[in-house]
Design a protein around this motif. Sequence first.
Motif, PDB file in Angstrom:
ATOM      1  N   LYS A  83       2.332   1.924  -3.363  1.00 44.01           N
ATOM      2  CA  LYS A  83       1.366   2.486  -4.310  1.00 44.01           C
ATOM      3  C   LYS A  83       1.034   3.939  -4.013  1.00 44.01           C
ATOM      4  O   LYS A  83       0.473   4.639  -4.857  1.00 44.01           O
ATOM      5  CB  LYS A  83       0.074   1.643  -4.280  1.00 44.01           C
ATOM      6  N   ASN A  84       1.375   4.393  -2.808  1.00 42.82           N
ATOM      7  CA  ASN A  84       1.048   5.763  -2.407  1.00 42.82           C
ATOM      8  C   ASN A  84       2.288   6.453  -1.839  1.00 42.82           C
ATOM      9  O   ASN A  84       2.352   6.770  -0.647  1.00 42.82           O
ATOM     10  CB  ASN A  84      -0.073   5.749  -1.368  1.00 42.82           C
ATOM     11  N   ASP A 134       0.840  -1.210   0.000  1.00 44.36           N
ATOM     12  CA  ASP A 134       0.000   0.000   0.000  1.00 44.36           C
ATOM     13  C   ASP A 134       0.867   1.248   0.000  1.00 44.36           C
ATOM     14  O   ASP A 134       0.571   2.234  -0.688  1.00 44.36           O
ATOM     15  CB  ASP A 134      -0.925   0.004   1.225  1.00 44.36           C
ATOM     16  N   LYS A 176       3.923  11.340  -4.478  1.00 43.08           N
ATOM     17  CA  LYS A 176       2.590  11.403  -5.067  1.00 43.08           C
ATOM     18  C   LYS A 176       1.672  12.243  -4.191  1.00 43.08           C
ATOM     19  O   LYS A 176       0.890  13.066  -4.686  1.00 43.08           O
ATOM     20  CB  LYS A 176       2.029   9.984  -5.211  1.00 43.08           C
ATOM     21  N   GLU A 177       1.796  12.074  -2.875  1.00 45.07           N
ATOM     22  CA  GLU A 177       0.973  12.840  -1.942  1.00 45.07           C
ATOM     23  C   GLU A 177       1.297  14.331  -2.031  1.00 45.07           C
ATOM     24  O   GLU A 177       0.413  15.181  -2.025  1.00 45.07           O
ATOM     25  CB  GLU A 177       1.197  12.335  -0.518  1.00 45.07           C
ATOM     26  N   SER A 231      -0.238  15.847  -5.126  1.00 47.57           N
ATOM     27  CA  SER A 231      -1.684  16.062  -5.014  1.00 47.57           C
ATOM     28  C   SER A 231      -2.012  17.252  -4.127  1.00 47.57           C
ATOM     29  O   SER A 231      -3.005  17.945  -4.332  1.00 47.57           O
ATOM     30  CB  SER A 231      -2.365  14.797  -4.471  1.00 47.57           C
TER      31      SER A 231
END
Length: 1018
Positions: free
Chosen positions: A1005-1006, A1002, A1010-1011, A1014
């Motif tokens: 994937k994150n 998990d 990436k955070e 965003s």
Amino acid sequence: MQLFSYKFIYHSNTFFMLKNKNLQYILFTAFWLPFGIIILLYGGLLNADSKPVLLNEDKTIPPFLLETSHRAKSMLKNLSLEQKIGQMLIINAIQNGKQLSIDELTNLVSKNHVGGIIFHHDSVFRQTELLNTCQLIAEVPIFIAVDSFWNFNSQLQKFPNAQALGAITNEATIYELGKFIGKEHRAAGINMVFNPSLNVISTISNQQIKKNSFGELANNVAIKGFSLMAGLQSEKVIAVAGHFPGHGNTKADSKNTLPIMASDYNYLDSIDLYPFKHAINNGLSAVLTGHLSFPLITNHENSVSSLLPELVHNILLDSLNFRGLVIADNLDSKALLTHGNREELAIKALLAGNDMVVSPANVAQTINRIKIAVEKGEILETEINTRVLKILEAKDWLGILKNKAISSEKLSTANSEEEAELLNRRLIENSLTLVKNEHNLLPILRPDTLNSAAIAIGTNEITEFQNFLNTYTKTELFSLRFDDSKTIFNAMNSIVSKYNLLHISIHITNDASANFGISTNAVRFINMLASKTKVTLTIFGNPEALNLFEINKIQVVLLAYTNTPVSNELAAQLVFGGIPARGRLPITLGKHFPAGFGIDTETTRLKFTVPLELDLNSEILSRIDTIINEAIKNKVMPGAQIVFAKDGKIFYRKSFGHFTYDTLQQVSNSDIYDLASLTKILATTPTIMRMYEQGQIDLDAKLSNYITVLDTTDKNEITIRQVLAHHTAMAAFIPFYIKTLKNKKPNPHYYQSDSSELFSIKVAENLYLHKAYSDTLFTRVYNSKSDGKKIFRYSDIGFYILQKIIEETNKKPIDLLVQSNFYGPLGLSSIRYNPLYSFEKERIVPTENDKTFRNQLIQGYVHDFGAAMLGGVAGHAGLFGNATDVAAYMQLLLQHGEYGGLRYFNKETVELFTSCAYCNDKNRRGLGFDRPAKDNNSYRVPSADVSQLSYGHTGFTGTMVWNDPAEKLVFVFLSNRICPDIGNDKIIKLGIRAKVQQVVYDALKNPISKEKRSNNPS
């Protein structure tokens, strides 16, 4: 253009005053053109995401002058002369050793319209409300500055000093530091940072100057200073470089006296000014002029550089064409005690060419005195306007003319503690400098050939350096204080005489004391040891301590510059190849180690790091803690060890819970678990792999080729390949112990409570089995029934047979084979059979409270009944170890058979054994290894997201290992779920191991990046 009305004293022999303009141009071009090419190349070599960015096309222009500021011009028109003069003053928030009160500060800001306030670094982040009050009350927004020449600390982290940073060859990390500090300071409302220090030290520099300089190589200081400056200014923070024209070539500190510089014209131009030229040519915003004396240039020992037009105006403004802010250093400096009162000093500083002055005495009186000078024509108001416009343009670039308010929320979100920790680790890692490495001793290649001890000197505790050495391989640990007596040092000399490698570390806590606090006894002790055995010497603290020792006798010298837990940990990693050596000496040490020297090494073993280095989110990873703590609460298992590594870096390594549910002893990372069936892939399979490579064994040969008695059994057609893949339909296991019981207790015919020649197989505490029973056990294995079908059925039986083949072929027990072939050379000292022969019982986690066979809590003895009846050594079970060492072996497989600088298997062999052997027959297994099913969702292990390239194994006691080459990921899970009850299967029913594994997928994937994207779509 006339700046002020003053008289110059010209010196015709200065480089910058050459009358022949053509010669000036030729010299200037010859000097700068090659350097410009270097800078372009340097810029291209930096990390694309975090390199120093030149902020404008005309690199010499400070960023705040790139665009015309109409707001600044408009504001200037509305200021009175007093207000304009006030803008040229920066007041010191600390006066007479005390910080001014909020009333005193706001009064100075509101009534005297000062241009800025400077704080000392340690206190500023606790005063956001004060800074906000001062900023909001100011009619003209103020510079809020911090003096950080003497450290690079933030509110989150104490970073290495400048000397350590000077050892770094990867300048991108220096840029990251500047950017980090800039971002944090900006969020706190601090818009001006007195940094970088561009002082190039010399052999006569004092220790304080040395520690706070990037070193003695002008080019090194230039590049480091530029990188730090670029990072700060990328976050819209004014970088103030000091101390012009160079504070390195002196013994004295201007805080205490007027330093007499040893620089002549040539030295000044080629050494002292070099970093300033580089910074100015790349958009430096501000320069701090230092209070220094250059008698070889001015012919006056008592003249002060910051007050001299020859140095400030002629060199800085004219020759170097600096167009940014020029700020005179503290006027309350002891260097200026005999040069007049501070009002007059402020006049002199402005006349010399400074735009602003720090710490005038009485602000109101200083403003009045400058006003009188203007009225008398000593200073032209038009030039006051020019200087103040520049100040206002800088403030407009900062954005404070438009919005003065400071948000405390921004400070809390500017940088995270994880970012600070990772940056600190990167800086320290890159600074570690190896200056001697005889016979390429580092990184350590074969720990099993060394009997090692680590002695920490300067502390009475075991250090992180020692603990991490011991993490990589077994190392005996000792410590001594500097003030220990000669008798104690002599006693230690006798104690460590049996070791053939001594890792000695010096832990300096007081640079100011004589010999850095290192006693004569300590020096003699180290020299004595080095004369008779191999010694690695690591100095944590001032590198000049190295000069105390007889270096020619010492094999390895490593310099760590700072004595912190992180520097201790990383230095140990370097010793064993967890990280490479890349540092270069910022200063010369003795005759043999010139500035710029350093030895490189390569990474050969697992690195220990933090999740952020791999772009992994710690918040997601914290779910592992939640899963395990909840599992312990629900009595799934008493405790556990978990290790994850990615890309050769351990980013998660934790121990949970206790040995048993009575919670008397906590589990630590070094404690040892019963690995159960992990033995199949950690002992039997690697030995078969080695024999296969050496031509000792044919995978497709029948078992009966090696054990002839199998000719007459139903196993006569089974091959070694089929056994490894569990493609035999043999029985899962045989409960051998049942036939040795009488009335549900060990039968005295087979067992005794004391060892003897006949009863020599130790099964458990005070329980010895008759030596002949091992033959009986193997006879039962050979004659056990299988249904003859070639289908998958997981079985221990085949691995009993493989053990026998291994031992008879090699004429050596399997426990000795794996120790000599793998775990000894690898240095993985916790992995072994029968751990009680090597470790204290208190380090070994118990398994079952066995009430059916041995009638005791099993601790230090193998849990598996069959393995126990073979004396703890079997092909299917018997190994013990900790998660860190197991992870290292799994990393070896992930690296196609290579680890620690040695190759153990060929790449093709690893691929063969970890690939699916009988996929067409609906058998997912590899050779020895488990693999994921094609429909992996139907299984409790591994997690659903592992790739089809992945492989591993599980163990009955609650263990699991799993490699995923697609993600370069290693997972190790050790627990004692069967303690105290063998029937506890909650770990299986609840899928705990797969749930833990899934958390990391998990996180993959994150990722953090990436955070961030965003949250910041721009």
